[in-house]
Design an enzyme around this catalytic site. Structure first.
Site, PDB file in Angstrom:
ATOM      1  N   ARG B 122       0.811  -1.234   0.000  1.00  0.00           N
ATOM      2  CA  ARG B 122       0.000   0.000   0.000  1.00  0.00           C
ATOM      3  C   ARG B 122       0.839   1.276   0.000  1.00  0.00           C
ATOM      4  O   ARG B 122       0.423   2.316   0.498  1.00  0.00           O
ATOM      5  CB  ARG B 122      -0.956   0.029   1.181  1.00  0.00           C
ATOM      6  CG  ARG B 122      -1.969  -1.090   1.133  1.00  0.00           C
ATOM      7  CD  ARG B 122      -3.188  -0.802   1.997  1.00  0.00           C
ATOM      8  NE  ARG B 122      -3.976  -2.019   2.117  1.00  0.00           N
ATOM      9  CZ  ARG B 122      -3.824  -2.904   3.094  1.00  0.00           C
ATOM     10  NH1 ARG B 122      -2.932  -2.698   4.047  1.00  0.00           N
ATOM     11  NH2 ARG B 122      -4.568  -3.988   3.118  1.00  0.00           N
ATOM     12  N   LYS B 144       2.429  11.477 -10.866  1.00  0.00           N
ATOM     13  CA  LYS B 144       1.554  10.602 -11.652  1.00  0.00           C
ATOM     14  C   LYS B 144       2.309   9.328 -11.983  1.00  0.00           C
ATOM     15  O   LYS B 144       3.430   9.366 -12.471  1.00  0.00           O
ATOM     16  CB  LYS B 144       1.152  11.289 -12.958  1.00  0.00           C
ATOM     17  CG  LYS B 144       0.063  12.312 -12.790  1.00  0.00           C
ATOM     18  CD  LYS B 144      -0.499  12.670 -14.155  1.00  0.00           C
ATOM     19  CE  LYS B 144      -1.566  13.722 -14.062  1.00  0.00           C
ATOM     20  NZ  LYS B 144      -2.140  14.016 -15.385  1.00  0.00           N
ATOM     21  N   GLU B 186       7.556  18.847 -24.551  1.00  0.00           N
ATOM     22  CA  GLU B 186       7.042  19.241 -23.231  1.00  0.00           C
ATOM     23  C   GLU B 186       7.676  20.560 -22.779  1.00  0.00           C
ATOM     24  O   GLU B 186       7.028  21.368 -22.105  1.00  0.00           O
ATOM     25  CB  GLU B 186       7.288  18.146 -22.189  1.00  0.00           C
ATOM     26  CG  GLU B 186       6.696  16.777 -22.529  1.00  0.00           C
ATOM     27  CD  GLU B 186       5.170  16.668 -22.315  1.00  0.00           C
ATOM     28  OE1 GLU B 186       4.572  17.584 -21.717  1.00  0.00           O
ATOM     29  OE2 GLU B 186       4.595  15.655 -22.780  1.00  0.00           O
ATOM     30  N   LYS B 230       6.362  23.029 -13.846  1.00  0.00           N
ATOM     31  CA  LYS B 230       5.565  21.882 -13.431  1.00  0.00           C
ATOM     32  C   LYS B 230       5.346  21.899 -11.920  1.00  0.00           C
ATOM     33  O   LYS B 230       4.234  21.629 -11.435  1.00  0.00           O
ATOM     34  CB  LYS B 230       6.234  20.573 -13.856  1.00  0.00           C
ATOM     35  CG  LYS B 230       5.436  19.364 -13.430  1.00  0.00           C
ATOM     36  CD  LYS B 230       5.215  18.352 -14.495  1.00  0.00           C
ATOM     37  CE  LYS B 230       4.213  17.309 -14.039  1.00  0.00           C
ATOM     38  NZ  LYS B 230       4.182  16.121 -14.881  1.00  0.00           N
ATOM     39  N   GLU B 240      -5.219  17.152  -9.732  1.00  0.00           N
ATOM     40  CA  GLU B 240      -5.832  17.487 -11.009  1.00  0.00           C
ATOM     41  C   GLU B 240      -7.312  17.826 -10.900  1.00  0.00           C
ATOM     42  O   GLU B 240      -8.127  17.371 -11.695  1.00  0.00           O
ATOM     43  CB  GLU B 240      -5.661  16.302 -11.982  1.00  0.00           C
ATOM     44  CG  GLU B 240      -5.721  16.733 -13.423  1.00  0.00           C
ATOM     45  CD  GLU B 240      -5.058  15.712 -14.340  1.00  0.00           C
ATOM     46  OE1 GLU B 240      -4.939  14.547 -13.965  1.00  0.00           O
ATOM     47  OE2 GLU B 240      -4.642  16.122 -15.431  1.00  0.00           O
ATOM     48  N   ARG B 244      -4.135  21.919 -12.663  1.00  0.00           N
ATOM     49  CA  ARG B 244      -3.209  20.938 -13.234  1.00  0.00           C
ATOM     50  C   ARG B 244      -3.597  20.520 -14.649  1.00  0.00           C
ATOM     51  O   ARG B 244      -2.752  20.073 -15.429  1.00  0.00           O
ATOM     52  CB  ARG B 244      -3.129  19.704 -12.307  1.00  0.00           C
ATOM     53  CG  ARG B 244      -2.029  18.739 -12.729  1.00  0.00           C
ATOM     54  CD  ARG B 244      -1.686  17.748 -11.638  1.00  0.00           C
ATOM     55  NE  ARG B 244      -0.654  16.836 -12.118  1.00  0.00           N
ATOM     56  CZ  ARG B 244       0.106  16.090 -11.348  1.00  0.00           C
ATOM     57  NH1 ARG B 244      -0.037  16.124 -10.059  1.00  0.00           N
ATOM     58  NH2 ARG B 244       1.021  15.299 -11.867  1.00  0.00           N
ATOM     59  N   ASN B 248      -2.025  19.449 -19.650  1.00  0.00           N
ATOM     60  CA  ASN B 248      -2.438  18.575 -20.748  1.00  0.00           C
ATOM     61  C   ASN B 248      -2.533  19.306 -22.072  1.00  0.00           C
ATOM     62  O   ASN B 248      -3.053  18.764 -23.038  1.00  0.00           O
ATOM     63  CB  ASN B 248      -3.757  17.896 -20.406  1.00  0.00           C
ATOM     64  CG  ASN B 248      -3.515  16.790 -19.401  1.00  0.00           C
ATOM     65  OD1 ASN B 248      -2.792  15.842 -19.683  1.00  0.00           O
ATOM     66  ND2 ASN B 248      -4.062  16.957 -18.214  1.00  0.00           N
ATOM     67  N   HIS B 251      -2.131  17.495 -25.266  1.00  0.00           N
ATOM     68  CA  HIS B 251      -2.244  16.074 -24.947  1.00  0.00           C
ATOM     69  C   HIS B 251      -3.594  15.471 -25.336  1.00  0.00           C
ATOM     70  O   HIS B 251      -3.698  14.259 -25.506  1.00  0.00           O
ATOM     71  CB  HIS B 251      -1.988  15.823 -23.464  1.00  0.00           C
ATOM     72  CG  HIS B 251      -0.534  15.940 -23.097  1.00  0.00           C
ATOM     73  ND1 HIS B 251       0.178  17.108 -23.266  1.00  0.00           N
ATOM     74  CD2 HIS B 251       0.340  15.031 -22.591  1.00  0.00           C
ATOM     75  CE1 HIS B 251       1.430  16.913 -22.855  1.00  0.00           C
ATOM     76  NE2 HIS B 251       1.550  15.668 -22.438  1.00  0.00           N
ATOM     77  N   HIS B 255      -2.844  12.317 -27.278  1.00  0.00           N
ATOM     78  CA  HIS B 255      -3.140  10.961 -26.797  1.00  0.00           C
ATOM     79  C   HIS B 255      -3.953  10.178 -27.817  1.00  0.00           C
ATOM     80  O   HIS B 255      -3.709   8.987 -28.042  1.00  0.00           O
ATOM     81  CB  HIS B 255      -3.932  11.018 -25.482  1.00  0.00           C
ATOM     82  CG  HIS B 255      -3.070  11.216 -24.283  1.00  0.00           C
ATOM     83  ND1 HIS B 255      -3.559  11.727 -23.107  1.00  0.00           N
ATOM     84  CD2 HIS B 255      -1.754  10.976 -24.069  1.00  0.00           C
ATOM     85  CE1 HIS B 255      -2.584  11.798 -22.214  1.00  0.00           C
ATOM     86  NE2 HIS B 255      -1.482  11.348 -22.777  1.00  0.00           N
ATOM     87  N   HIS B 268       5.605   9.788 -27.763  1.00  0.00           N
ATOM     88  CA  HIS B 268       4.645  10.618 -27.027  1.00  0.00           C
ATOM     89  C   HIS B 268       4.844  12.107 -27.330  1.00  0.00           C
ATOM     90  O   HIS B 268       3.894  12.819 -27.680  1.00  0.00           O
ATOM     91  CB  HIS B 268       4.779  10.353 -25.529  1.00  0.00           C
ATOM     92  CG  HIS B 268       3.938  11.246 -24.670  1.00  0.00           C
ATOM     93  ND1 HIS B 268       2.563  11.215 -24.689  1.00  0.00           N
ATOM     94  CD2 HIS B 268       4.286  12.237 -23.789  1.00  0.00           C
ATOM     95  CE1 HIS B 268       2.101  12.127 -23.847  1.00  0.00           C
ATOM     96  NE2 HIS B 268       3.118  12.758 -23.287  1.00  0.00           N
TER      97      HIS B 268
END
Lengths: 365, 365
Positions: B122, B144, B186, B230, B240, B244, B248, B251, B255, B268
């Site tokens: 955990r 992330k 990026e 960032k 997010e 945040r 994206n 993106h 994506h 990417h």
């Protein structure tokens, strides 16, 4: 009679509702919580047969769009493979970040649904509707979620707090008797570690092994006190850096017993019963606890219909080795929770292996 | 020259160190952080060949007990199956709650190691040592973590903040040129969404496609400004729920392009380059952004050696359908990040499908 217990955690507080008949209020309760429109109800075939329709009707009446998925029943399906199937259903039905998974079932359903919700889209809402005594007083509260690794229970998981825990004691009437008795082990645990009043109440009650047939005031008392104990502890230490460890009373040896018997011979609660007997005896041998108190504890455990002895063929050396795999091992030292009086325990990693050996040997049938 | 950037997050703050040659300081930096003794270093065969020994030596010199595991290289192994292998190594080596996983590699290694650390027992510690430009400026910062679902990128994951991010720009010298260019997407993104000074610096620089051969002051500037951007955004909105989302930028369409080309045709960053061109054009068509600014952006994207057009055979209807699968879709509406001026963007789900269609059609080769 109904109670609401608040679990206070930084960033996320939530309520536990204990109320007979509340299954039909599930949708209405959730409607007040700013959750999205889509709900994935996760259950298992048996539970779903009893309560699925009522849960779905309640959700739909409150305006939720509901899909459902049944996990195969049993601890042996508590694997990453089963989680992947939940992901597939989530994807097919386009669950979004604001969507909610509802776990309708016992500990296995709750832990897996919670873990799937913790990890789908990096975390969506989860609501716990526990249907077993164990899940009501233990696994549905506190945000521990996860699955088993082939070589160890709950080694894979995450902390993910639910948005709501809804406990309807009336659903206990369909719980198999052995499951009910196993859940009672956790109730007894709260009496020993936190709530001396609950302990005394358990001592006074006649039929702890068939409590669901008695009038609901007692079961409500037990559920409310147990959830309050867990909420108290979890609110003070969500991520198990300190106090929360006391909830593992009976679990150190309990987990090892379960693991060594391949999770087949004993229910989790039964193994915890054995673990509490062992921890009590260790505490007495170390001079921490009174002999009379450990006897009072063991009397309640027996009255609840739980085992208090180890199988004759269990290898004690292997059992001690298995203790090393416990998640709470630190620098190779096994951590024990030991009672000091009724309602109070201490955590220690200073238990001589000889003492453990001796206690376990004496517990063989 | 070295910089330290602080990421301020409730319950867990940590530092990003950017310093040439700092790989050899890994152990020393970690020694100050109250981590346990055991370290599982996760890498891939190529990276490990270049930097594994130095990392291990540095850790051992600081007193850590190190085991290592190499993931097979490439996005197609970014699966739950690979995570299970990390679990197996963690179990064999008895990693404890206080133990640490160190990710030495690019985005795939970082995301997977982060997710394994997030879910083993955990949640145990993770330290990110990114070796690709993409990982340095993006994936190693912000917590992330995750893996791909067969039908969608990063659909499975968790937020799990590292204890430290250690960036040694010198390791970029072994990064394949195409990977370097992809990472630059990026960097350009931070210029457009947050840091107009960085944008101007990128406009002034001649060889964005081979920056690692230029003197390290410029690469340090770029890394520091990108990580600071960032960190600023993530500190304000870890999970997010609002701000945040601006990260994206590029993106949403990026994506979908990656997914439709099975993650094989484009890196990417290349897909993000295409996505930024598309988002810029959409913003112009909606009257949000100046034509001259979108041209300035596209000039930098081309200078960095990134694609700005869609393959002729890509089905635009399928692309629009794939947008629906984005994690940020809310009530079925696709969310776009659109620039309003250099260094500023807004988030909107009010983009007419016709506009998206038109822009994508114009972008075909």
């Amino acid at each position: 009679m109904s109670s609401v217990i608040k679990v206070d955690i930084p960033e996320k507080s939530y309520e536990i509702t204990v109320a007979p008949g509340s299954l039909d209020q599930l949708g209405a309760k959730m409607a007040g919580l700013k959750l999205g429109k889509k709900v994935l109800l996760v259950s298992n075939p048996m539970i779903f047969k009893h309560y699925g329709e009522r849960a779905i009707a309640s959700l739909q009446n409150a305006g939720f769009e509901v899909v459902h998925y049944n996990l195969p029943p049993g601890e042996r399906y508590k694997t990453l493979n089963s989680i992947q199937k939940i992901y597939d259903v989530a994807l097919e039905n386009r669950l979004e970040r604001s969507s909610t998974m509802v776990a309708l079932g016992g500990g296995v359903v709750g832990d897996m649904t919670g873990f799937a919700a913790a990890t789908w889209l990096r975390g969506i809402n989860v609501v716990q509707v526990p249907t077993s005594l164990l899940a009501m007083v233990d696994s549905s509260v506190g945000g521990k979620t996860g699955v088993n690794h082939p070589q160890g229970k709950n080694l894979i998981g995450a902390f993910h707090q639910p948005s709501l825990v809804l406990i309807d004691p009336e659903v206990l009437k369909t719980l198999p008797a052995r499951e009910f008795r196993a859940g009672m082990a956790e109730v007894i645990k709260y009496g020993v570690i936190w709530d001396a009043e609950l302990f005394t109440q358990l001592e006074r009650s006649k039929h702890l092994d068939q409590l669901r047939y008695v009038k609901s005031d007692l079961i409500n008392y037990i559920l409310t006190h147990s959830c309050q104990a867990k909420a108290d502890v979890v609110s003070k230490d969500e991520k198990e850096s300190g106090l929360r460890a006391i909830l593992n009373y009976g679990h150190t040896i309990g987990h090892a017993v379960e693991s060594l018997t391949n999770y087949r011979l004993f229910k989790h609660g039964e193994a915890v019963g054995i673990g509490m007997v062992a921890a009590g005896e260790i505490a007495v041998k170390l001079g921490l606890w009174q002999q009379t108190d450990t006897e009072r504890q063991n009397t309640i455990i027996k009255k609840a219909g739980l085992p208090t002895q180890l199988p004759a063929d269990l290898d004690i050396a292997e059992l001690i080795d298995a203790l090393q795999l416990d998640k709470k091992v630190k620098s190779g030292k096994v951590r024990f929770v030991l009672p000091t009086q009724i309602g109070e325990v201490k955590v220690t990693d200073e238990v001589p292996t000889d003492t453990i050996n001796q206690v376990l040997a004496e517990m063989k049938t």
